[in-house]
Design an enzyme around this catalytic site. Structure first.
Site, PDB file in Angstrom:
ATOM      1  N   GLU A  86       1.530   8.880   3.605  1.00  0.00           N
ATOM      2  CA  GLU A  86       1.814   9.718   2.280  1.00  0.00           C
ATOM      3  C   GLU A  86       0.100   8.706   1.672  1.00  0.00           C
ATOM      4  O   GLU A  86      -0.032   9.986   0.192  1.00  0.00           O
ATOM      5  CB  GLU A  86       2.530   9.981   1.748  1.00  0.00           C
ATOM      6  N   PHE A 148      19.618  15.752   4.634  1.00  0.00           N
ATOM      7  CA  PHE A 148      18.565  14.713   4.466  1.00  0.00           C
ATOM      8  C   PHE A 148      17.221  15.084   4.052  1.00  0.00           C
ATOM      9  O   PHE A 148      16.717  15.573   3.321  1.00  0.00           O
ATOM     10  CB  PHE A 148      18.484  15.647   6.220  1.00  0.00           C
ATOM     11  N   GLN A 149      16.414  13.476   3.690  1.00  0.00           N
ATOM     12  CA  GLN A 149      15.517  13.846   3.324  1.00  0.00           C
ATOM     13  C   GLN A 149      15.081  13.963   1.990  1.00  0.00           C
ATOM     14  O   GLN A 149      14.006  15.392   1.279  1.00  0.00           O
ATOM     15  CB  GLN A 149      14.234  13.939   4.019  1.00  0.00           C
ATOM     16  N   LYS A 198      12.405  24.149  -0.995  1.00  0.00           N
ATOM     17  CA  LYS A 198      12.302  24.843  -0.026  1.00  0.00           C
ATOM     18  C   LYS A 198      12.818  27.104   0.127  1.00  0.00           C
ATOM     19  O   LYS A 198      11.560  28.106  -0.156  1.00  0.00           O
ATOM     20  CB  LYS A 198      12.354  24.140   1.625  1.00  0.00           C
ATOM     21  N   MET A 517      -7.400 -14.562  -4.708  1.00  0.00           N
ATOM     22  CA  MET A 517      -7.576 -14.366  -6.168  1.00  0.00           C
ATOM     23  C   MET A 517      -6.124 -14.853  -5.998  1.00  0.00           C
ATOM     24  O   MET A 517      -6.077 -15.463  -7.305  1.00  0.00           O
ATOM     25  CB  MET A 517      -7.289 -12.770  -6.596  1.00  0.00           C
TER      26      MET A 517
END
Length: 625
Positions: A86, A148-149, A198, A517
């Protein structure tokens, strides 16, 4: 679903007289279908995202929309590009926005899908990049139950985004989404996050086809800024100071590009002859090959740009914010400038770091056009021959340079060859580190939106996915990701995304076997204690990795004598190409202005000439202001 339709609590504003009514107005759509239709109404051409349970209704609506509206050739009107992660989707959306100037869109699921978007959102906020992120969320009734999630995205993202919406009332969904696009692109652009449970995605709604949320405070502030116009008195004060200056300089930032003001800047310079230096984010705002261009200023800016800042007696800051990489020691920045003028869209940036004697808050393009018109109408003609000669001497005497006789491949030479072959017209994306600064220093940028880099956040792993987004935005352009061996590791899974979608992207890895760097800072400021900067990761075979992900052209360059031919083949290859260059591991980024140091204390390294002191302070007539 046979849920009863409800009247939206936020009614759309009446359509303007003569406006065409949306063909779907009044139709029953699911919340997910509303999301996709708003995308279509907003002109979204491509989506980036990764699926998951809480966003499946929207993904299904995208599938059905594309199937219904596919062209005769089967081309989808709104393809959804699936990354490896993602975070990659977020940077692809940001790269698309940076390369096109349009709003980039990412669509991800709840929980880890949404939290993986935090870094791209913060990165886009820091660099003022317009983006809309739609996140799935657990059903409204489950919010707060550790379902969940589930993750509290509105809380997490509120500190990172321009605005965050959690849509718990289905009837507000359409207006919220339309408002998100307006917020993302208006004023100072930035990312807007819309968190959609949802059950809201599944709700049955009456589609309005128009309307936004009121947001009276934001709209009032935006209208005040948009109305901001330079008066004759403002212009007169500006030119009164400018006419006294002998060494005026323009300091242009990313705001010039965001405002679409590059052409107006060009016209202003043509009219009055002020030299231009840009920030890292402003590269491309003014053609870097122009005689009056001083390229980039700041911590790793060109020596001649920084010396010009030291020498100028008048500074005009355009869409730039005097950040710590430019004005690390604010009181010593532009020490001889007796007059500093600033134009910005964000009133919070005016005088925030450096006091200014004149300022204007408003659209930058309009302000430059107004100043140019006023100056021409009043016959303003500046005598800057001596200053132009001084600038030319600075560019000649303090030019970028390196050890050209070294037997090792120097990264600067690789970039010079790329620049020679592309003529400064390629779209360049970078990771973060030494390779990023070398690319900024040694490549030319003839126009805006050719330079895509993580400026304020400095996010390693940005380069590859951002280049993918840029290639979708500009399919006919030569897009090159200039990356480092450590930075590309962060999102190396996106190599497969390149080949999956058949993108002709060119990926260049300058490999110095570690965090170059960080090593440079450890060498200069930590007495050479190289703790963890070699990453202890030396087993990666990048060529095998690229080949495993489908790159037909994947090579490693190790011999200096092969450089020119290999780079030419790399750029000429018609499909995706991957080039790893084993560079001098001790190559450094110079010039460098250390933390808390002034430009007069700039470290130029062994191969760039430095000077011991700035020009004398006898500014003549300029001393009067």
């Amino acid at each position: 679903m046979n849920a009863q339709l409800t009247e939206p609590k936020t009614k759309p504003a009446p359509a303007p007289a003569g406006a065409t009514r949306h063909p779907l107005a009044g139709h029953a759509l699911s919340g997910a279908e509303v999301v996709v239709q708003v995308f279509a109404d907003e002109g979204v051409e491509v989506l980036f995202g990764y699926s998951g349970g809480a966003i499946l209704p929207v993904y299904d609506a995208v599938f059905r929309h594309n199937a219904t509206h596919a062209g005769a050739d089967g081309r989808e009107p709104m393809p959804l590009i699936v990354p490896a992660n993602e975070q990659g989707a977020g940077f692809m959306a940001a790269g698309y926005a940076r390369a096109s100037g349009k709003v980039g869109v990412a669509v991800v699921t709840s929980g880890p899908g949404a939290t993986n978007m935090v870094t791209p959102v913060r990165d886009s906020m820091a660099d003022s990049i317009p983006m809309v992120v739609v996140c799935g969320q657990v059903p409204t009734g489950a919010i707060g139950s550790d379902a969940f999630q589930e993750a509290p995205i509105s809380n997490i993202m509120s500190a990172c985004a321009k605005h965050v919406f959690l849509v718990t009332e289905p009837e507000r969904l359409e207006a919220t989404l339309r408002t998100a696009f307006t917020l993302a692109r208006s004023g100072r652009p930035g990312p807007v996050v819309v968190d959609i449970p949802k059950d809201v995605q599944n709700a049955a709604l009456a589609f309005a086809g128009e309307g936004e949320l009121p947001l009276p405070g934001y709209r009032a502030r935006l209208a005040a800024v948009e109305r901001g116009a330079l008066t004759d008195e403002d212009c007169a004060a500006f030119f009164a100071a400018l006419k006294q200056a002998r060494r005026p300089l323009i300091y242009a930032g990313g705001g010039v590009i965001a405002a679409g003001a590059a052409e107006a800047l060009r016209d202003f310079v043509d009219a009055f002859g002020l030299p231009v230096t840009t920030t890292l984010m402003g590269l491309g705002a003014f053609d870097t090959t122009d005689p009056l261009a001083l390229h980039m200023l700041g911590m790793h800016g060109t020596a001649y740009a920084n010396y010009a800042v030291e020498d100028c007696d008048f500074l005009l800051a355009l869409g730039a914010r005097f950040d710590d990489r430019v004005a690390g020691l604010p009181e010593a920045f532009a020490p001889l400038a007796r007059f500093i003028a600033q134009v910005d869209i964000d009133p919070a940036e005016v005088g925030k770091v450096k006091p200014v004697q004149w300022h204007h808050v408003g659209p930058l393009k309009r302000a430059l056009e107004r100043l140019a018109a006023y100056g021409r109408a009043h016959g303003v003609a500046l005598e800057l021959g001596d200053w132009h000669a001084h600038v030319a001497a600075l560019k000649r005497d303090h030019a970028m340079n390196y050890d050209r006789d070294s037997a090792l491949i120097q990264p600067y030479a690789v970039l010079e060859e790329i620049d020679r072959l592309t003529g400064g017209r390629a779209v360049i994306s970078t990771g973060v580190g030494q390779h990023q600064m070398w690319a900024a220093q040694y490549l030319n940028f003839r126009a805006p939106r050719q330079w895509l880099t993580s400026g304020s956040m400095g996010t390693m792993g940005f380069g590859l996915p951002a280049a993918i987004g840029a290639q979708f935005a500009r399919p006919d352009a030569l897009v090159i990701d200039v990356d480092g061996d450590a930075s590309i590791r962060m999102n190396i899974g996106e190599l497969e995304t390149v080949t999956t979608y058949g993108l002709p992207l060119k990926v260049l890895v300058l490999n110095n076997v570690g965090d170059g760097m960080v090593r440079q800072w450890q060498k200069l400021f930590f007495k050479g204690r190289f703790m963890a900067s070699d990453k202890s990761l030396h087993r990666k075979d990048f060529i095998k990795a690229a080949e495993a992900d489908g790159f037909a052209w994947a090579r490693r360059l190790e011999r200096k004598e092969d450089l020119a031919a290999t780079v030419a083949d790399f750029l000429a290859f018609e499909g995706p190409a991957f080039l790893e260059v084993m560079i001098d591991p001790d190559a450094g980024v110079y010039p460098m202005v250390g933390p808390g140091a002034s430009y007069a204390q700039m470290i130029t390294g062994e191969h760039i000439a430095s000077r011991s002191a700035p020009v004398p302070t006898d500014a003549g007539p300029a001393a009067m202001f």
